[in-house]
Design a protein around this motif. Structure first.
Motif, PDB file in Angstrom:
ATOM      1  N   THR A 153      -9.694  -4.754  12.446  1.00 12.47           N
ATOM      2  CA  THR A 153      -9.480  -4.787  11.073  1.00 12.47           C
ATOM      3  C   THR A 153     -10.273  -5.629  10.252  1.00 12.47           C
ATOM      4  O   THR A 153     -11.005  -6.667  10.949  1.00 12.47           O
ATOM      5  N   THR A 188      -2.386  -5.964  18.248  1.00 13.46           N
ATOM      6  CA  THR A 188      -1.891  -6.287  16.851  1.00 13.46           C
ATOM      7  C   THR A 188      -0.875  -7.000  16.722  1.00 13.46           C
ATOM      8  O   THR A 188       0.198  -7.032  17.563  1.00 13.46           O
ATOM      9  N   SER A 242     -15.988  -7.776   8.436  1.00  4.06           N
ATOM     10  CA  SER A 242     -14.844  -8.347   8.764  1.00  4.06           C
ATOM     11  C   SER A 242     -14.614 -10.006   8.566  1.00  4.06           C
ATOM     12  O   SER A 242     -15.759 -10.622   8.701  1.00  4.06           O
ATOM     13  N   GLY A 246      -3.704  -9.015  11.676  1.00  2.00           N
ATOM     14  CA  GLY A 246      -4.831  -8.146  11.989  1.00  2.00           C
ATOM     15  C   GLY A 246      -4.796  -7.498  13.482  1.00  2.00           C
ATOM     16  O   GLY A 246      -3.745  -7.851  14.059  1.00  2.00           O
TER      17      GLY A 246
END
Length: 379
Positions: free
Chosen positions: A370, A266, A290, A341
């Motif tokens: 994400t 991340t 996504s 993300g």
């Protein structure tokens, strides 16, 4: 961006390897100026299908860039078969500008290369440039080959030994053939390297270790160095061939030292390569929908990610100029900065731990975790 370059010379190195030299026109000299250790991507189109492969530059870095690469035949390899059996002087090949971070900017110090087979290619450029530019630099090359007849760039390495006898140390090991002198034949595995390296040189004073070749050799060399207490930031790796499948998520810790650990990353809190996630590997749960936003050459766009596809494929469906070569997590051409993300990387054989910690990912191996992911290919 690819540029059509003319083949100036093809030299047979062994029964299954050639060196290909490209002619670089004056207007592209700056484009193809390389740092020792970098590689180029080559492209050809067959029946409307693109084939891309990366090959390391073996020539020293200079003001007049000489673009020469070593190509070894790979079983069922589409490009290597073409290079060895069809490519001819005068032909034109699409070539991408040099890239890669397996490099050594010439500076004083003691450095070591551990290479196997065609892994000699980038290290040859590194050694030749370093010794020519830095009178206070030394280099020890430990190379492993199957047989003497299969050894690439034998004459070039011998020439370096003649030119720099006091600063260039060469140790050769053949895995399938006995030598009249030198080390006994056999593979350079972890145990053998742990015994050999301290007998050859002062391990603790070496400023940089450059490991290049097949996955097994590079993995064994890194584990040997870590057992000898070499700091991780002194170890640099480049994998030339991988036959092993991508490691499953449960193998994160075991695979980490090889640089092969898939990770959930991340932006702003990326675990370094070789670091197991807190509490064990995080389970991968793909979002129902996504979107990836990607910046490339100053232009940004956002597109939906199809179920199961890597982010690179999403970008390529909308931006054909997105950078890539191997799509196997090896060359690093598709490196991108993770702006926001989370993504899951299937495998990573190209990025250094420091790059991953800084927020870089391989787009060809990254899947969204994400619903929104943003990549920047320009950083």
């Amino acid at each position: 961006m690819f540029h059509p370059l003319r083949v100036a010379e093809i030299e047979r190195l062994t029964d299954d390897a050639v060196a290909v030299t490209f002619q670089v026109p004056s207007e592209l000299r700056e484009t193809f100026r390389h740092v020792p250790g970098q590689h180029i991507a080559l492209r050809r189109t067959v029946d409307g299908r693109e084939i891309r492969r990366t090959y390391s530059i073996c020539t020293p870095a200079s003001d007049e860039p000489a673009l020469r690469v070593g190509i070894r035949l790979v079983e069922d390899g589409e490009f290597s078969t073409y290079a060895l059996k069809e490519l001819a002087v005068g032909d034109t090949v699409d070539v991408m500008a040099p890239t890669g971070r397996f490099v050594l900017e010439p500076r004083p110090g003691h450095f070591v290369g551990i290479v196997g087979g065609s892994g000699i290619t980038p290290v040859l450029s590194i050694v030749a440039t370093l010794l020519a530019r830095c009178p206070d630099a030394r280099f020890c090359l430990v190379r492993s080959d199957r047989t003497a007849a299969s050894t690439m760039f034998l004459e070039e390495v011998a020439d370096l030994k003649d030119r720099f006898p006091d600063r260039f140390q060469l140790v050769s090991v053949l895995s399938r053939e006995d030598q009249q002198s030198g080390l006994p034949s056999g593979r350079l595995d972890e145990g053998r390297l742990r015994e050999l390296l301290p007998a050859l040189l002062p391990v603790g004073s070496v400023e940089g270790w450059y490991l290049c070749g097949p996955y097994g050799l590079v993995q064994a060399a890194e584990r040997a160095l870590r057992a000898l207490h070499v700091p991780r930031d002194r170890i640099h790796e480049e994998i030339f061939h991988i036959s092993e499948p991508a490691a499953p998520a449960s193998a994160l810790a075991e695979a980490a030292l090889a640089g092969a650990a898939p990770t959930v990353t991340t932006a702003g809190s990326v675990p370094a390569a070789g670091t197991a996630l807190p509490g064990g590997p995080a389970p991968f749960r793909a979002p129902a929908h996504s979107t990836v936003t990607a910046t490339l050459d100053g232009r940004a766009g956002s597109w939906p990610v199809l179920d199961g596809e890597p982010l690179l494929e999403t970008v390529l469906r909308n931006r054909a100029d997105a950078p890539y070569a191997c799509k196997g997590g090896v060359c690093g051409t598709c490196r991108a900065f993770l702006v926001s993300g989370e993504v899951r990387m299937d495998r990573n054989y190209a990025l250094e731990a420091e790059e991953v910690a800084s927020g870089y990912v391989l787009a060809c191996q990254s899947h969204p975790v994400t619903e929104e992911v943003e990549l920047d290919f320009d950083r």
